[in-house]
Scaffold this motif. Structure first.
Motif, PDB file in Angstrom:
ATOM      1  N   HIS A 682      99.436  29.769   6.615  1.00  0.00           N
ATOM      2  CA  HIS A 682      98.113  29.153   6.645  1.00  0.00           C
ATOM      3  C   HIS A 682      97.145  30.054   5.871  1.00  0.00           C
ATOM      4  CE1 HIS A 682      99.849  27.157  10.352  1.00  0.00           C
ATOM      5  NE2 HIS A 682      99.502  26.148   9.556  1.00  0.00           N
ATOM      6  N   LYS A 683      96.924  29.702   4.623  1.00  0.00           N
ATOM      7  CA  LYS A 683      96.087  30.507   3.731  1.00  0.00           C
ATOM      8  C   LYS A 683      94.734  29.822   3.536  1.00  0.00           C
ATOM      9  CE  LYS A 683      99.991  32.461   1.177  1.00  0.00           C
ATOM     10  NZ  LYS A 683      99.746  33.857   1.588  1.00  0.00           N
ATOM     11  N   PRO A 684      93.683  30.597   3.391  1.00  0.00           N
ATOM     12  CA  PRO A 684      92.348  29.990   3.278  1.00  0.00           C
ATOM     13  C   PRO A 684      92.139  29.198   1.999  1.00  0.00           C
ATOM     14  CG  PRO A 684      92.234  32.372   2.968  1.00  0.00           C
ATOM     15  CD  PRO A 684      93.619  32.066   3.442  1.00  0.00           C
ATOM     16  N   GLU A 685      92.960  29.416   0.961  1.00  0.00           N
ATOM     17  CA  GLU A 685      92.765  28.674  -0.280  1.00  0.00           C
ATOM     18  C   GLU A 685      93.367  27.270  -0.255  1.00  0.00           C
ATOM     19  OE1 GLU A 685      96.190  31.629  -1.215  1.00  0.00           O
ATOM     20  OE2 GLU A 685      94.388  31.524   0.049  1.00  0.00           O
ATOM     21  N   LEU A 686      94.177  26.953   0.772  1.00  0.00           N
ATOM     22  CA  LEU A 686      94.713  25.598   0.875  1.00  0.00           C
ATOM     23  C   LEU A 686      93.553  24.622   1.062  1.00  0.00           C
ATOM     24  CD1 LEU A 686      97.768  26.271   3.217  1.00  0.00           C
ATOM     25  CD2 LEU A 686      97.820  25.864   0.747  1.00  0.00           C
ATOM     26  N   PRO A 687      93.542  23.503   0.351  1.00  0.00           N
ATOM     27  CA  PRO A 687      92.371  22.619   0.360  1.00  0.00           C
ATOM     28  C   PRO A 687      91.910  22.200   1.750  1.00  0.00           C
ATOM     29  CG  PRO A 687      93.900  21.962  -1.370  1.00  0.00           C
ATOM     30  CD  PRO A 687      94.581  23.036  -0.589  1.00  0.00           C
ATOM     31  N   GLY A 697      80.972  27.044   8.400  1.00  0.00           N
ATOM     32  CA  GLY A 697      79.994  28.071   8.052  1.00  0.00           C
ATOM     33  C   GLY A 697      80.579  29.351   7.511  1.00  0.00           C
ATOM     34  N   SER A 698      81.918  29.452   7.431  1.00  0.00           N
ATOM     35  CA  SER A 698      82.532  30.655   6.862  1.00  0.00           C
ATOM     36  C   SER A 698      82.600  30.541   5.348  1.00  0.00           C
ATOM     37  CB  SER A 698      83.942  30.854   7.437  1.00  0.00           C
ATOM     38  OG  SER A 698      83.892  31.169   8.809  1.00  0.00           O
ATOM     39  N   GLU A 699      82.837  31.663   4.685  1.00  0.00           N
ATOM     40  CA  GLU A 699      82.907  31.703   3.233  1.00  0.00           C
ATOM     41  C   GLU A 699      84.299  32.155   2.802  1.00  0.00           C
ATOM     42  OE1 GLU A 699      80.692  33.923  -0.565  1.00  0.00           O
ATOM     43  OE2 GLU A 699      79.957  34.198   1.496  1.00  0.00           O
ATOM     44  N   VAL A 700      84.895  31.428   1.864  1.00  0.00           N
ATOM     45  CA  VAL A 700      86.210  31.766   1.322  1.00  0.00           C
ATOM     46  C   VAL A 700      86.016  32.281  -0.092  1.00  0.00           C
ATOM     47  CG1 VAL A 700      88.489  30.908   0.685  1.00  0.00           C
ATOM     48  CG2 VAL A 700      87.352  30.034   2.748  1.00  0.00           C
ATOM     49  N   ARG A 701      86.476  33.517  -0.360  1.00  0.00           N
ATOM     50  CA  ARG A 701      86.324  34.107  -1.680  1.00  0.00           C
ATOM     51  C   ARG A 701      87.678  34.528  -2.236  1.00  0.00           C
ATOM     52  NH1 ARG A 701      82.295  38.859  -0.078  1.00  0.00           N
ATOM     53  NH2 ARG A 701      80.846  37.668   1.241  1.00  0.00           N
ATOM     54  N   GLU A 702      87.789  34.405  -3.554  1.00  0.00           N
ATOM     55  CA  GLU A 702      88.969  34.927  -4.237  1.00  0.00           C
ATOM     56  C   GLU A 702      88.669  36.380  -4.615  1.00  0.00           C
ATOM     57  OE1 GLU A 702      92.202  33.657  -7.678  1.00  0.00           O
ATOM     58  OE2 GLU A 702      90.155  32.853  -7.756  1.00  0.00           O
ATOM     59  N   VAL A 703      89.343  37.305  -3.951  1.00  0.00           N
ATOM     60  CA  VAL A 703      89.078  38.733  -4.170  1.00  0.00           C
ATOM     61  C   VAL A 703      89.984  39.322  -5.238  1.00  0.00           C
ATOM     62  CG1 VAL A 703      88.208  39.067  -1.841  1.00  0.00           C
ATOM     63  CG2 VAL A 703      90.651  39.347  -2.289  1.00  0.00           C
ATOM     64  N   ASP A 704      91.075  38.651  -5.513  1.00  0.00           N
ATOM     65  CA  ASP A 704      92.003  39.050  -6.564  1.00  0.00           C
ATOM     66  C   ASP A 704      92.704  37.784  -7.013  1.00  0.00           C
ATOM     67  OD1 ASP A 704      93.350  40.620  -8.319  1.00  0.00           O
ATOM     68  OD2 ASP A 704      94.371  41.860  -6.819  1.00  0.00           O
ATOM     69  N   GLU A 705      93.351  37.814  -8.133  1.00  0.00           N
ATOM     70  CA  GLU A 705      93.979  36.601  -8.644  1.00  0.00           C
ATOM     71  C   GLU A 705      95.005  36.074  -7.645  1.00  0.00           C
ATOM     72  OE1 GLU A 705      96.347  34.928 -12.591  1.00  0.00           O
ATOM     73  OE2 GLU A 705      95.707  37.033 -12.472  1.00  0.00           O
ATOM     74  N   GLY A 706      94.763  34.859  -7.140  1.00  0.00           N
ATOM     75  CA  GLY A 706      95.666  34.241  -6.174  1.00  0.00           C
ATOM     76  C   GLY A 706      95.498  34.739  -4.761  1.00  0.00           C
ATOM     77  N   SER A 707      94.549  35.637  -4.494  1.00  0.00           N
ATOM     78  CA  SER A 707      94.343  36.198  -3.151  1.00  0.00           C
ATOM     79  C   SER A 707      92.949  35.849  -2.652  1.00  0.00           C
ATOM     80  CB  SER A 707      94.524  37.724  -3.174  1.00  0.00           C
ATOM     81  OG  SER A 707      94.258  38.285  -1.905  1.00  0.00           O
ATOM     82  N   GLY A 719      86.935  39.702   6.084  1.00  0.00           N
ATOM     83  CA  GLY A 719      87.952  39.671   5.018  1.00  0.00           C
ATOM     84  C   GLY A 719      89.311  39.244   5.531  1.00  0.00           C
ATOM     85  N   LEU A 720      89.338  38.213   6.381  1.00  0.00           N
ATOM     86  CA  LEU A 720      90.583  37.739   6.986  1.00  0.00           C
ATOM     87  C   LEU A 720      91.426  36.998   5.940  1.00  0.00           C
ATOM     88  CD1 LEU A 720      92.190  37.393   9.666  1.00  0.00           C
ATOM     89  CD2 LEU A 720      90.909  35.257  10.015  1.00  0.00           C
ATOM     90  N   THR A 721      92.733  37.225   5.957  1.00  0.00           N
ATOM     91  CA  THR A 721      93.611  36.634   4.932  1.00  0.00           C
ATOM     92  C   THR A 721      94.279  35.350   5.387  1.00  0.00           C
ATOM     93  OG1 THR A 721      95.498  37.947   5.699  1.00  0.00           O
ATOM     94  CG2 THR A 721      94.125  38.894   3.946  1.00  0.00           C
ATOM     95  N   MET A 722      94.118  34.946   6.634  1.00  0.00           N
ATOM     96  CA  MET A 722      94.776  33.732   7.116  1.00  0.00           C
ATOM     97  C   MET A 722      93.758  32.824   7.799  1.00  0.00           C
ATOM     98  SD  MET A 722      96.966  35.528  10.185  1.00  0.00           S
ATOM     99  CE  MET A 722      97.276  36.986   9.174  1.00  0.00           C
ATOM    100  N   SER A 723      93.983  31.532   7.674  1.00  0.00           N
ATOM    101  CA  SER A 723      93.015  30.548   8.168  1.00  0.00           C
ATOM    102  C   SER A 723      93.279  30.111   9.601  1.00  0.00           C
ATOM    103  CB  SER A 723      93.013  29.315   7.262  1.00  0.00           C
ATOM    104  OG  SER A 723      94.309  28.775   7.164  1.00  0.00           O
ATOM    105  N   ARG A 724      94.414  30.509  10.148  1.00  0.00           N
ATOM    106  CA  ARG A 724      94.716  30.247  11.560  1.00  0.00           C
ATOM    107  C   ARG A 724      95.275  31.533  12.146  1.00  0.00           C
ATOM    108  NH1 ARG A 724      97.076  24.015  12.039  1.00  0.00           N
ATOM    109  NH2 ARG A 724      96.028  23.218  10.168  1.00  0.00           N
ATOM    110  N   ALA A 725      94.750  31.930  13.283  1.00  0.00           N
ATOM    111  CA  ALA A 725      95.190  33.179  13.913  1.00  0.00           C
ATOM    112  C   ALA A 725      94.661  33.237  15.333  1.00  0.00           C
ATOM    113  CB  ALA A 725      94.704  34.393  13.120  1.00  0.00           C
ATOM    114  N   PHE A 726      95.363  33.973  16.179  1.00  0.00           N
ATOM    115  CA  PHE A 726      94.830  34.309  17.497  1.00  0.00           C
ATOM    116  C   PHE A 726      93.780  35.406  17.317  1.00  0.00           C
ATOM    117  CE2 PHE A 726      99.197  32.864  18.523  1.00  0.00           C
ATOM    118  CZ  PHE A 726      98.887  31.865  19.431  1.00  0.00           C
TER     119      PHE A 726
END
Length: 836
Positions: A682-687, A697-707, A719-726
């Protein structure tokens, strides 16, 4: 009373000796092979005087269980037959001589499609039946099949009818029903479904037996059909020819020279055949397994690793044996053996050899002068068997490694040789002894003192992260098992405990609640028990767990933040991994491996509605975590965990997951090693994920190519890398609702699962994991395979990231492992490593 190999018996009016006791590939019940004293049957014993009879009591007990799985139930055959590799019904040579294979016209595209269906079908029966035949026979099978259209609602098979055809679904869908014998009202019970690529009606090809299920089309469908006569004369004859080739080949092996013809034939039926690529390691120095290899085609070379690299010590050609000492002693391998070019080996496990022919040292001792080189190993093997574990644990638990180290695998000569390929290094392990959950809790809570505090002084207020973690370890509510969260009705539960001061590669502390026995060998504990497994009636479930500390930085104070759980309730098997992150990820994952099993087993939907049960458990675990963190002053704004849970409730596998810990299900069948399913991160870049996060209200940014990472809008936190988490409460829109997948298993499926943290999946894709693990699982079992995956991952971390390495956790579950010659008192084993 049950018979065993060597017993004298009467078959009808003929006396004989029991040569085989076990099961067959396609028929339920116990089967006994008897060598008759006098030849009987057609042509004065031309059928080799070997017959088989079915244990009617065993069949009566097992028919209903097997029928529930959707596989056709085989009644006791009404004809006598000799044993064969695929079919239980003997071929009539006179009939076969006059038979000509039919040819039904097909377009080139139809031939290609049918071939593709058979070779890539998710139905393992097709691989078992057609995987071993040669190319010419396979083409004849394609010629002999014909296409038939089935109308919606039409019954292509009806229970009780005489079976004449075998079917492969080209398109459409079928429901499979069984008459309800337990209900006064009668009626049919749906037991299985078959879609495109699946097959049914196979029993008609093997036995003179009425249909034992009804198959009805739910959609307009098309099926490819193969007549029983075509299958018997094409596939069965090919299989019998291959069996005879195995027998002749084994007769030429020196170590087997003293076996009788009947014993060689028995051994041929339990041999496996494996192909190895150029330079592929067939076995590796230091491995612990119990497989003997015989070179059938190609060649191999043995090398011993020392301070100056590897030295070649022996070469092997067709008919040569290596690894034989493992059958006698169970010691770690003394050398590595690599394939020279394309090489094919026959493989025989110690368990299969012992169960079919008795202890191998007794076989060798028949003519001990001829086998002088094995005398030390024979003596060691005899001593070893006096202290041997029960037979049903033999393949899962290695022999005592403290026996005489003088036995080697007969290597001679050789010259200096460079290493042929990269080898995994055996990391040093801290010694350990078993401790129970209570003792571990006391040790964890005590922990080392905070730096600067003298004995007897009150601890200082925690300052940095290291002090805060040490302070947390003084609080039993945070680091000790919570007995209130014990899973309901559980036979066995294992999960990881917390320990302060863990070093790189250290094993996770093992916490156990158990009602079953355990056997210990060095750092490993093996639990064995029996529970029903549908649809794998005679198959064994083997599980191995490995969880080891990574290295974020030389001064990293955090314990291993990965954790895992396995628990078993009746026939239900549940395994999961929680991959913690952030400053207090270790506390989050430790809480989750207790709450997820608790909320699952207390759910009214447990075992009934798995999607609802798993969703409720995930959401309840998050609610508990938030409350727990508030009570104990744990900041989980940027601390949390990914989580994956896999439940096997036959005949279905259920998977729920959030984040980037993942699971794959694959086939370990030799002719069908392939990926069945793999979870997606579950990645934040998935549409769909990005849309939800930004709407919240959160912001998704590309911090590196593909990341991409998730932030509180207008800040650089967290700076969380996953869109679903406990946990991870800082960012709005981060979900704990899991994604869900269900996988239906057939009785013939040889599936396995790997549930693992991102420490495995960061550099190993699912397809690559299958390539690395399927063959190793067949040959070495789950314990060596999961160790290999962990070490392969750690090498990739070292190559890509230098000194940085994530925590690594992997659970491997192998279903439907079947030692055909064994009568097991247990059908589940779990092996886990513990740390002192």
């Amino acid at each position: 009373p049950p018979v065993k190999v060597g017993d004298r018996v009467q078959v009808v009016s003929c006396a004989g000796t029991v040569a085989h006791v076990g099961t067959t590939e396609f028929a339920p019940g116990s089967w006994v092979g008897v060598v008759l004293d006098e030849a009987v049957g057609k042509h004065d014993g031309a059928q080799h005087g070997v017959g088989a009879v079915a244990d009617e009591a065993s069949n009566a007990d097992s028919d209903d269980d097997l029928a529930d799985s959707g596989l056709e139930v085989v009644p006791a055959p009404s004809i006598r037959f000799r044993r064969a590799a695929v079919s239980a019904e003997a071929l009539n040579p006179e009939e076969s001589a006059d038979w000509k294979p039919p040819v039904f016209e097909k377009s080139p595209e139809e031939r290609r499609q049918l071939s593709e269906i058979i070779r890539t079908s998710p139905d393992s029966k097709l691989q078992i039946m057609f995987g071993a035949i040669d190319a010419e026979t396979f083409h004849s099978v394609i010629d002999a099949m014909y296409l038939r259209a089935i109308a919606q609602g039409e019954k292509v098979i009806e229970e009780g009818d005489v079976g004449k055809e075998f079917f492969i679904v080209k398109s459409g869908h079928f429901d499979i029903f069984k008459r309800n014998k337990d209900s006064a009202e009668g009626g049919d019970v749906k037991v299985f479904e078959a879609g495109a690529g699946f097959a049914f009606g196979e029993i008609a090809l093997l036995y003179n037996a009425p249909r034992t299920a009804t198959v009805s089309a739910t959609l307009p469908s098309e099926v490819w059909c193969l007549g029983r006569q075509s299958f018997r004369n094409l596939v069965v004859s090919s299989s019998e020819k291959q069996f005879q080739e195995y027998v002749e080949f084994l007769r030429g092996c020196e170590i087997l020279a003293e076996l009788s013809n009947a014993e060689v034939a028995t051994l041929a039926e339990v041999c496996q055949e494996e192909e190895f690529e150029e330079d592929e390691a067939i076995l590796e120095q230091g491995d612990k397994d119990s497989m003997m290899y015989i070179v059938r085609r190609g060649a191999a070379v043995a090398c011993i690793r020392g301070d100056r690299g590897e030295v070649e010590v022996m070469q092997y050609k067709r008919g040569d044996v290596f690894g034989e000492i493992a059958l006698l002693t169970g010691e770690p391998r003394k050398a590595s053996v690599y394939a020279i070019g394309q090489t094919c080996c026959m493989c025989i496990s110690r368990e299969a050899f012992n169960r079919t022919l008795g202890p191998i040292h007794a076989i060798l001792s028949r003519n001990i002068d001829k086998y002088q080189k094995y005398q030390d190993a024979i003596a060691q093997g005899s001593a070893h068997r006096e202290h041997e574990v029960p037979d049903d644990l033999l393949s899962h638990q290695e022999a005592d490694a403290d026996a005489d180290k003088s036995a080697v695998e007969v290597f001679e000569g050789g010259a200096g040789r460079q290493a042929r390929k990269a080898h995994r290094k055996r990391e040093p392990r801290d010694s350990a002894v078993a401790i129970d959950a209570t003792a571990q809790a006391e040790a964890a809570c005590a922990g080392p003192a905070v730096e600067g505090a003298a004995a007897g002084e009150e601890p200082k207020e925690p300052g940095g992260l290291k002090e805060k973690i040490a302070e947390d370890f003084r609080n039993p509510a945070l680091v000790a098992p919570d007995e209130a969260l014990a899973p309901a009705g559980c036979q066995l539960q294992v999960y990881g405990g917390l320990r302060l001061g863990e070093k790189f590669t250290a094993d996770k502390t093992l916490l156990v609640r158990t009602q079953v026995d355990a056997a210990r060998e060095e750092l490993e504990e093996t639990f064995a028990w029996r529970a029903p497994v549908v649809p794998f009636k005679d198959g064994i479930t083997r599980i191995a767990v490995l969880c080891q500390k990574g290295q974020k930085a030389p001064s990293d104070p955090t314990p291993n933040q990965d954790n895992y759980f396995c628990f078993f309730v009746g026939s239900v098997q549940v395994c999961g991994v929680c991959d913690g992150h952030g400053p207090f990820g270790h506390l989050v994952s430790f809480r989750l491996v207790q709450t997820l099993p608790h909320f699952l087993t207390t759910s009214e939907h447990f075992g009934k509605d798995w999607p609802r049960a798993m969703k409720e458990a995930f959401l309840s675990a998050q609610a508990d975590l938030v409350s727990f963190a508030q009570v104990h002053d744990i900041n989980i704004d940027a601390s949390g965990a990914a989580g994956t849970c896999l439940a096997f409730d036959g005949p279905r596998i259920h998977i729920a997951w959030i984040g980037d810990s993942g699971a794959m299900v694959a086939s370990w069948n030799r002719r069908d090693s392939r990926l069945v399913f793999g979870t997606k991160d579950h990645k934040p870049e998935l549409p769909e994920e990005r849309e939800r996060l930004e709407a919240a209200g959160s912001e998704v940014r590309e911090v590196d190519e593909g990341s991409h990472r998730i932030y509180i809008r207008g800040t650089n936190f967290p700076g969380l890398t996953m869109s679903r988490a406990f946990g991870d409460t800082a960012c709005a829109g981060v979900l704990q609702e899991p994604e869900y997948k269900e996988i239906l298993c057939q009785p013939s499926d040889e599936y396995y699962a790997v549930i693992a943290s991102d420490g495995i999946w960061e550099f190993i894709e699912y397809e690559q994991a299958v390539e690395l693990s399927a063959k190793k699982l067949r040959l070495k079992g789950p314990r060596e395979t999961v160790r290999f995956l962990v070490e392969a991952s750690r090498k990739r971390w070292a190559y890509c990231c230098g000194d940085y390495c994530d925590d690594i956790t992997a659970i491997l579950v192998q279903w439907n492992y079947n030692d055909k010659e064994a009568t097991h008192t247990t059908n589940h084993t779990l092996t886990a490593r513990r740390h002192e």
